[in-house]
Motif scaffolding. Sequence first.
Motif, PDB file in Angstrom:
ATOM      1  N   THR A 182      72.393  36.422  34.319  1.00  0.00           N
ATOM      2  CA  THR A 182      72.102  35.460  35.678  1.00  0.00           C
ATOM      3  C   THR A 182      70.807  35.693  36.399  1.00  0.00           C
ATOM      4  O   THR A 182      70.273  35.144  37.251  1.00  0.00           O
ATOM      5  N   ASP A 183      70.175  37.035  36.028  1.00  0.00           N
ATOM      6  CA  ASP A 183      68.726  37.377  36.957  1.00  0.00           C
ATOM      7  C   ASP A 183      67.696  36.473  36.335  1.00  0.00           C
ATOM      8  O   ASP A 183      67.656  36.107  35.278  1.00  0.00           O
ATOM      9  N   GLU A 184      67.006  36.216  37.358  1.00  0.00           N
ATOM     10  CA  GLU A 184      65.744  35.284  37.008  1.00  0.00           C
ATOM     11  C   GLU A 184      64.790  36.137  36.201  1.00  0.00           C
ATOM     12  O   GLU A 184      64.288  35.326  35.349  1.00  0.00           O
ATOM     13  N   ALA A 185      64.770  37.331  36.317  1.00  0.00           N
ATOM     14  CA  ALA A 185      63.865  37.772  35.173  1.00  0.00           C
ATOM     15  C   ALA A 185      64.470  37.663  33.631  1.00  0.00           C
ATOM     16  O   ALA A 185      63.698  37.334  32.690  1.00  0.00           O
ATOM     17  N   TYR A 186      65.668  37.817  33.502  1.00  0.00           N
ATOM     18  CA  TYR A 186      66.335  37.394  32.130  1.00  0.00           C
ATOM     19  C   TYR A 186      65.891  35.953  31.818  1.00  0.00           C
ATOM     20  O   TYR A 186      65.600  35.709  30.702  1.00  0.00           O
ATOM     21  N   GLN A 187      66.293  34.931  32.785  1.00  0.00           N
ATOM     22  CA  GLN A 187      66.325  33.734  32.457  1.00  0.00           C
ATOM     23  C   GLN A 187      64.538  33.197  31.998  1.00  0.00           C
ATOM     24  O   GLN A 187      64.764  32.600  31.256  1.00  0.00           O
ATOM     25  N   GLU A 188      63.773  33.729  32.696  1.00  0.00           N
ATOM     26  CA  GLU A 188      62.525  33.581  32.464  1.00  0.00           C
ATOM     27  C   GLU A 188      62.176  34.079  31.234  1.00  0.00           C
ATOM     28  O   GLU A 188      61.459  33.344  30.509  1.00  0.00           O
ATOM     29  N   ALA A 189      62.567  35.207  30.697  1.00  0.00           N
ATOM     30  CA  ALA A 189      62.247  35.717  29.481  1.00  0.00           C
ATOM     31  C   ALA A 189      62.735  34.848  28.466  1.00  0.00           C
ATOM     32  O   ALA A 189      62.272  34.747  27.322  1.00  0.00           O
ATOM     33  N   LEU A 190      63.976  34.372  28.463  1.00  0.00           N
ATOM     34  CA  LEU A 190      64.574  33.758  27.445  1.00  0.00           C
ATOM     35  C   LEU A 190      63.820  32.308  27.380  1.00  0.00           C
ATOM     36  O   LEU A 190      63.676  31.893  26.325  1.00  0.00           O
ATOM     37  N   ALA A 191      63.748  31.843  28.313  1.00  0.00           N
ATOM     38  CA  ALA A 191      62.976  30.235  28.329  1.00  0.00           C
ATOM     39  C   ALA A 191      61.490  30.634  27.554  1.00  0.00           C
ATOM     40  O   ALA A 191      61.161  29.938  26.749  1.00  0.00           O
ATOM     41  N   TYR A 228      54.817  51.253  10.636  1.00  0.00           N
ATOM     42  CA  TYR A 228      54.586  49.913  10.189  1.00  0.00           C
ATOM     43  C   TYR A 228      53.717  49.166  10.891  1.00  0.00           C
ATOM     44  O   TYR A 228      53.385  49.467  12.077  1.00  0.00           O
ATOM     45  N   ARG A 229      52.968  48.114  10.147  1.00  0.00           N
ATOM     46  CA  ARG A 229      51.914  47.446  10.888  1.00  0.00           C
ATOM     47  C   ARG A 229      52.261  46.058  10.513  1.00  0.00           C
ATOM     48  O   ARG A 229      51.782  45.028  11.406  1.00  0.00           O
ATOM     49  N   ILE A 230      52.790  45.880   9.402  1.00  0.00           N
ATOM     50  CA  ILE A 230      52.926  44.056   8.798  1.00  0.00           C
ATOM     51  C   ILE A 230      54.226  43.780   9.068  1.00  0.00           C
ATOM     52  O   ILE A 230      55.297  44.295   8.660  1.00  0.00           O
ATOM     53  N   SER A 231      54.471  42.710   9.556  1.00  0.00           N
ATOM     54  CA  SER A 231      55.740  42.177   9.728  1.00  0.00           C
ATOM     55  C   SER A 231      55.427  40.634  10.296  1.00  0.00           C
ATOM     56  O   SER A 231      54.428  40.145  11.013  1.00  0.00           O
ATOM     57  N   SER A 232      56.410  39.590   9.567  1.00  0.00           N
ATOM     58  CA  SER A 232      56.432  38.128  10.210  1.00  0.00           C
ATOM     59  C   SER A 232      57.739  37.861  10.627  1.00  0.00           C
ATOM     60  O   SER A 232      57.812  36.695  10.656  1.00  0.00           O
ATOM     61  N   SER A 233      58.452  38.714  11.015  1.00  0.00           N
ATOM     62  CA  SER A 233      59.867  38.408  11.581  1.00  0.00           C
ATOM     63  C   SER A 233      60.172  37.880  12.708  1.00  0.00           C
ATOM     64  O   SER A 233      60.899  37.254  13.063  1.00  0.00           O
ATOM     65  N   SER A 234      59.195  38.242  13.766  1.00  0.00           N
ATOM     66  CA  SER A 234      59.430  37.832  15.129  1.00  0.00           C
ATOM     67  C   SER A 234      59.534  36.611  15.541  1.00  0.00           C
ATOM     68  O   SER A 234      60.494  36.165  16.143  1.00  0.00           O
ATOM     69  N   MET A 235      58.838  35.480  14.947  1.00  0.00           N
ATOM     70  CA  MET A 235      59.033  34.172  15.173  1.00  0.00           C
ATOM     71  C   MET A 235      60.394  33.511  14.960  1.00  0.00           C
ATOM     72  O   MET A 235      61.070  33.015  15.622  1.00  0.00           O
ATOM     73  N   PRO A 236      60.863  33.715  13.752  1.00  0.00           N
ATOM     74  CA  PRO A 236      62.021  33.082  13.326  1.00  0.00           C
ATOM     75  C   PRO A 236      63.028  33.889  13.803  1.00  0.00           C
ATOM     76  O   PRO A 236      64.207  33.479  14.259  1.00  0.00           O
ATOM     77  N   ALA A 237      62.983  35.293  14.502  1.00  0.00           N
ATOM     78  CA  ALA A 237      64.059  35.952  14.959  1.00  0.00           C
ATOM     79  C   ALA A 237      64.129  35.496  16.276  1.00  0.00           C
ATOM     80  O   ALA A 237      65.192  35.271  17.087  1.00  0.00           O
ATOM     81  N   MET A 238      63.200  35.435  17.289  1.00  0.00           N
ATOM     82  CA  MET A 238      63.272  34.942  18.428  1.00  0.00           C
ATOM     83  C   MET A 238      63.863  33.545  18.400  1.00  0.00           C
ATOM     84  O   MET A 238      64.560  33.155  19.470  1.00  0.00           O
ATOM     85  N   ALA A 239      63.548  32.630  17.544  1.00  0.00           N
ATOM     86  CA  ALA A 239      64.043  31.416  17.610  1.00  0.00           C
ATOM     87  C   ALA A 239      65.350  31.276  16.959  1.00  0.00           C
ATOM     88  O   ALA A 239      65.940  30.170  17.400  1.00  0.00           O
ATOM     89  N   GLY A 240      66.017  32.208  16.508  1.00  0.00           N
ATOM     90  CA  GLY A 240      66.923  32.201  15.952  1.00  0.00           C
ATOM     91  C   GLY A 240      66.931  31.420  14.437  1.00  0.00           C
ATOM     92  O   GLY A 240      68.334  30.817  14.076  1.00  0.00           O
ATOM     93  N   TYR A 241      65.870  31.232  13.757  1.00  0.00           N
ATOM     94  CA  TYR A 241      66.030  30.422  12.602  1.00  0.00           C
ATOM     95  C   TYR A 241      66.141  31.000  11.521  1.00  0.00           C
ATOM     96  O   TYR A 241      65.875  32.418  11.377  1.00  0.00           O
TER      97      TYR A 241
END
Length: 529
Positions: free
Chosen positions: A410-419, A461-474
Motif C-alpha cells: 500500500t506504500d506510495e513508493a510501490y504504487q508509483e513504481a507499479l504504475a 551479460y550485456r544483451i537482453s530483450s526480456s525486460s519489456m515483455p517481463a514488466m508488461a506480463g506479456y
Amino acid sequence: MKLRLHPIYLLFVLLVWSACQPQPQQTKGFELEEKTVAELQAMMENGTHTAVSICQLYIDRINAIDQGENGLHAVIELNPDALMIAAELDKERAEGKIRGPLHGIPIMIKDNINTGDNMETTAGSLALVDSEIEKDAFIVSKLRASGAILLGKTNLSEWANFRSERSSSGWSGRGRQTRNPYAMDRSPCGSSSGSGVAVSANLCAITIGTETNGSIVCPSSLNGVVGIKPTVGLWSRSGIIPISKTQDTAGPMGRTLTDATILLGALVGSDSDDEMTNDSAAVTYQDYTQFLDINGLEGKRIGIFRGPMGLHEGVDAIMEQSFAAMKEAGAILVDSVELGEMHYLGNAEYELLLYEFKDGLNAYLAGLREDFPFKTIEDLIAYNNENKELEMPYFQQEIFELAQTKGELTDEAYQEALALCQKISRTDGIDLAIEKHNLDAIVAPTGDPAWVIDQINGDNYRISSSSMPAMAGYPNITVPAGNVQGLPIGISFFSTAYTEAELLSIAYGFEQKTKARIVPKLLPTLELP
C-alpha cells in the motif's frame, strides 16, 4: 648441446599430459538423444520402450553426465517414485487408457515449484530443506493429471537469482554450480539454469522453468533450446516460491517448439488461489499445437527491436541472417521499432520487485508447517549469516537486505513504481508499438553467447530483450537462431497479452525455416580456431 629424448619417453610424457587435461563427457551414443515427445510416444505404442525403460535411460544418463564433481549439475534431485509412477502409467496404457500426448513422458521442474511428494522444494537454499511441502503446486497437479512423469527437480540460481546483484547464474547453496553443456566452463544463464541445461543435454524430454525477467528466455537461449514465457495468468503461480506477483510465471522449455507447446496447453487453467488466472479462461486453449503453422511467417508484420543490437558482431550477424530468412518466408519486416522511454524508468522495476519479493516470500514462508523455523525474509537473512561458508562463499545477500527494508504494497513508493513500469512497458511500450505499426509481433535477440563462469565477479551479460515483455506480463518466445563459435544464440518473439497463438505460429515458421539447434557435445571448454 641439445638434449635428445627417446621417442618412447616422449610418447609417455604426451600420454600423461593428455590424461591430465579436461575431457569431454562420454555419452556413448545415447539412445534417446533428441527424441521428441511424439517419438517417445511412438516407442511406447509400438512396444520398443515402456515409460519405465525410458525413465531408466534418462536416469542412467543423469548419473553418467550430470552428477559428480565434473558433471553438469543440472538436476538437484531425482524423484524416488518416478519408476513406480512410470509402471502405473504403463499399466494404464496396457489397459487402453491414454491420458493424452504427455502420457508416460519424463519431465523435470525447477526446484522452486512445490511438490507434495518425497522431493524437497527449496529454491536452491539449504534453509528450505525439510520444509515438508504437503500440496502440489497447481501446475504440478495438472502435470500429473496429464500422465507426465515428474522425473526430478532442476537446479537454479538460488532464490531465482534474487539474492545478490553479483550472483553467478546457476549457483545455489544446495545444488552448487550448473554448467553449460556446450562448454562446461561457461554459464548456463539463470535463474532456470538447470531446466535449460537438463533439456538441452537430453536428461529428460521437457522441463519447466520460471521467469520474473529473463529467467526462462535467457537459459533457453544460452543452452540452445526453446523457451515459452507465457502471459502472466496463463499458468497459475500458486505453490511456486515467488518474487513478483505482477511478473512471475512458469513456462515450458524444450528442444523443439512442438514439445514445449504440447506442455503449454496441458497446464493452463483457472486457479482460485491465483487471481491472475481469472482473466485467462476465455482466451486460452487446451491445445496450442493447432497454431503451429509451417507457413506461420507468411504475411505477418514483424517489428525489429534493435535496442539490444550493436553489442556483439556475431549476434548481430545471426540476427541479420534471421531477418533475411523471415523475409524469404513471406514476413513483412518493420525496421527499428522503438519500445518506450526506458530512461524514464530509473529504478522503478527494481523497487517494485523488492516490495513484491518481501510481501510474497513472507506469505509463502508463513504458509509452511507450523514448526518450520524460518517464517520471514529476516529469518533467512539470519540463517545465511550463520551459514556463510555454505550459503555465501562467493556472493552475498544484498537484495534480501534491501527487500527487508521495504514496507507494505500500500506504500506510495510501490504504487508509483507499479504504475510507471506498466505505463512504460505496456501503454507507451509494446502496446503502442504493436498498434502504431500494425504488428503481429516484435523480434529481437534474446541474449549474449555464454560467458565464462565467474563465481567471484558474477555474471557478465550485456544483451537482453526480456525486460519489456517481463514488466508488461506479456508472452515471450525464444527459439534457437544460430551460434557464435559453437555457443547458441536465441531469437525472441513477443507481443501483447494472450497472443501466444499468434506468436507460436510465427516462431514455428521461423524454427522450421532455419532449424538452428545444434546438439551439445559437453566440451570441457570452448574449442576456438
